[in-house]
Design a protein around this motif. Sequence first.
Motif, PDB file in Angstrom:
ATOM      1  N   VAL A   1       0.830  -1.182  -0.112  1.00 18.00           N
ATOM      2  CA  VAL A   1       0.003   0.106   0.096  1.00 18.00           C
ATOM      3  C   VAL A   1       0.861   1.270  -0.028  1.00 18.00           C
ATOM      4  CG1 VAL A   1      -1.417   1.256   1.338  1.00 18.00           C
ATOM      5  CG2 VAL A   1      -2.068  -0.820   1.123  1.00 18.00           C
ATOM      6  N   ASP A   2       1.929   1.178   0.683  1.00 18.96           N
ATOM      7  CA  ASP A   2       2.650   2.464   0.954  1.00 18.96           C
ATOM      8  C   ASP A   2       3.463   2.757  -0.453  1.00 18.96           C
ATOM      9  OD1 ASP A   2       2.399   2.761   3.437  1.00 18.96           O
ATOM     10  OD2 ASP A   2       4.210   1.977   4.117  1.00 18.96           O
ATOM     11  N   GLU A   3       4.005   1.681  -1.242  1.00 17.29           N
ATOM     12  CA  GLU A   3       4.454   1.749  -2.542  1.00 17.29           C
ATOM     13  C   GLU A   3       3.359   2.146  -3.629  1.00 17.29           C
ATOM     14  OE1 GLU A   3       7.150  -0.997  -5.656  1.00 17.29           O
ATOM     15  OE2 GLU A   3       6.321  -1.908  -4.004  1.00 17.29           O
ATOM     16  N   GLU A   4       2.184   1.465  -3.438  1.00 16.94           N
ATOM     17  CA  GLU A   4       1.294   2.028  -4.203  1.00 16.94           C
ATOM     18  C   GLU A   4       0.986   3.728  -4.509  1.00 16.94           C
ATOM     19  OE1 GLU A   4      -3.340   0.696  -5.465  1.00 16.94           O
ATOM     20  OE2 GLU A   4      -2.759   0.829  -3.369  1.00 16.94           O
ATOM     21  N   LYS A   5       0.973   4.113  -2.795  1.00 18.19           N
ATOM     22  CA  LYS A   5       0.590   5.322  -2.856  1.00 18.19           C
ATOM     23  C   LYS A   5       1.928   6.353  -3.161  1.00 18.19           C
ATOM     24  CE  LYS A   5      -2.113   4.908   1.501  1.00 18.19           C
ATOM     25  NZ  LYS A   5      -2.074   5.369   2.935  1.00 18.19           N
ATOM     26  N   ARG A   6       3.198   5.997  -3.026  1.00 15.31           N
ATOM     27  CA  ARG A   6       4.023   6.491  -3.608  1.00 15.31           C
ATOM     28  C   ARG A   6       4.116   6.622  -4.994  1.00 15.31           C
ATOM     29  NH1 ARG A   6       8.593   5.022  -6.059  1.00 15.31           N
ATOM     30  NH2 ARG A   6       8.304   2.907  -5.601  1.00 15.31           N
ATOM     31  N   LEU A   7       4.029   5.565  -5.830  1.00 13.69           N
ATOM     32  CA  LEU A   7       3.925   5.516  -7.137  1.00 13.69           C
ATOM     33  C   LEU A   7       2.734   6.398  -7.742  1.00 13.69           C
ATOM     34  CD1 LEU A   7       4.215   1.769  -7.969  1.00 13.69           C
ATOM     35  CD2 LEU A   7       5.917   3.585  -8.513  1.00 13.69           C
TER      36      LEU A   7
ATOM     37  N   GLY B   1       4.844  12.200 -13.220  1.00 19.39           N
ATOM     38  CA  GLY B   1       3.913  11.419 -14.103  1.00 19.39           C
ATOM     39  C   GLY B   1       4.517   9.785 -14.074  1.00 19.39           C
ATOM     40  N   LEU B   2       4.006   8.921 -14.213  1.00 27.43           N
ATOM     41  CA  LEU B   2       4.672   7.635 -14.278  1.00 27.43           C
ATOM     42  C   LEU B   2       5.368   7.206 -15.605  1.00 27.43           C
ATOM     43  CD1 LEU B   2       1.642   5.534 -12.389  1.00 27.43           C
ATOM     44  CD2 LEU B   2       3.832   6.430 -11.459  1.00 27.43           C
ATOM     45  N   THR B   3       6.554   6.784 -15.297  1.00 33.53           N
ATOM     46  CA  THR B   3       7.196   6.004 -16.585  1.00 33.53           C
ATOM     47  C   THR B   3       6.566   4.834 -16.896  1.00 33.53           C
ATOM     48  OG1 THR B   3       8.922   4.698 -15.083  1.00 33.53           O
ATOM     49  CG2 THR B   3       9.303   7.007 -15.645  1.00 33.53           C
ATOM     50  N   GLY B   4       6.988   4.203 -17.843  1.00 33.68           N
ATOM     51  CA  GLY B   4       6.301   2.773 -18.220  1.00 33.68           C
ATOM     52  C   GLY B   4       6.555   1.688 -17.394  1.00 33.68           C
ATOM     53  N   GLU B   5       8.177   1.866 -16.885  1.00 34.32           N
ATOM     54  CA  GLU B   5       8.323   1.036 -15.718  1.00 34.32           C
ATOM     55  C   GLU B   5       7.467   1.063 -14.502  1.00 34.32           C
ATOM     56  OE1 GLU B   5      12.458   0.364 -13.341  1.00 34.32           O
ATOM     57  OE2 GLU B   5      12.523   0.339 -15.154  1.00 34.32           O
ATOM     58  N   ASP B   6       7.144   2.337 -13.898  1.00 35.08           N
ATOM     59  CA  ASP B   6       6.444   2.575 -12.838  1.00 35.08           C
ATOM     60  C   ASP B   6       4.961   2.099 -13.025  1.00 35.08           C
ATOM     61  OD1 ASP B   6       8.415   4.091 -11.632  1.00 35.08           O
ATOM     62  OD2 ASP B   6       7.888   5.926 -12.295  1.00 35.08           O
ATOM     63  N   ARG B   7       4.324   2.232 -14.468  1.00 34.68           N
ATOM     64  CA  ARG B   7       3.113   1.888 -14.527  1.00 34.68           C
ATOM     65  C   ARG B   7       3.062   0.389 -14.460  1.00 34.68           C
ATOM     66  NH1 ARG B   7       2.710   6.166 -17.724  1.00 34.68           N
ATOM     67  NH2 ARG B   7       3.827   5.231 -19.643  1.00 34.68           N
ATOM     68  N   GLN B   8       4.045  -0.359 -15.024  1.00 36.27           N
ATOM     69  CA  GLN B   8       4.183  -1.825 -14.809  1.00 36.27           C
ATOM     70  C   GLN B   8       3.939  -2.315 -13.542  1.00 36.27           C
ATOM     71  OE1 GLN B   8       7.305  -2.829 -17.540  1.00 36.27           O
ATOM     72  NE2 GLN B   8       5.954  -3.546 -18.974  1.00 36.27           N
ATOM     73  N   ARG B   9       4.938  -1.551 -12.610  1.00 35.35           N
ATOM     74  CA  ARG B   9       5.034  -1.890 -11.115  1.00 35.35           C
ATOM     75  C   ARG B   9       3.968  -1.675 -10.369  1.00 35.35           C
ATOM     76  NH1 ARG B   9       6.441  -5.231  -7.623  1.00 35.35           N
ATOM     77  NH2 ARG B   9       6.580  -4.399  -5.566  1.00 35.35           N
ATOM     78  N   LEU B  10       3.205  -0.518 -10.801  1.00 37.65           N
ATOM     79  CA  LEU B  10       1.865  -0.088 -10.093  1.00 37.65           C
ATOM     80  C   LEU B  10       0.909  -1.254 -10.518  1.00 37.65           C
ATOM     81  CD1 LEU B  10       0.143   1.801  -8.542  1.00 37.65           C
ATOM     82  CD2 LEU B  10      -0.307   2.865 -10.596  1.00 37.65           C
ATOM     83  N   GLU B  11       0.763  -1.782 -11.547  1.00 32.77           N
ATOM     84  CA  GLU B  11      -0.116  -2.808 -11.853  1.00 32.77           C
ATOM     85  C   GLU B  11       0.128  -4.140 -11.234  1.00 32.77           C
ATOM     86  OE1 GLU B  11      -0.006  -3.196 -16.054  1.00 32.77           O
ATOM     87  OE2 GLU B  11      -0.835  -1.286 -16.400  1.00 32.77           O
TER      88      GLU B  11
END
Length: 82
Positions: free
Chosen positions: A18-24, A30-40
């Motif tokens: 949850v903490d990581e999700e909030k940070r992302l 904005g989210l990079t492609g890598e960040d979007r993948q990590r969020l998913e």
Amino acid sequence: MDGATSDSDLLAHISELVDEEKRLRAAHHGLTGEDRQRLETVERQLDQYWDLLRQRRAREEFGENPDDAKERPVNEVEGYLQ
């Protein structure tokens, strides 16, 4: 997670995710492609761990062994209504 995972272990891992999700989500640039993948990935893992925690608690409530609860596949738990 294996069958010997406790509720407190699951809750600690959920809290970390949850903490990581909030940070992302709070990324102002904005989210990079890598960040979007990590969020998913984080969102899918959260679905699985919440499901596993619910299974454990239900088993315990009905006098069954909570350690018999099994992590279900993402495609199975993603469709559940929360």
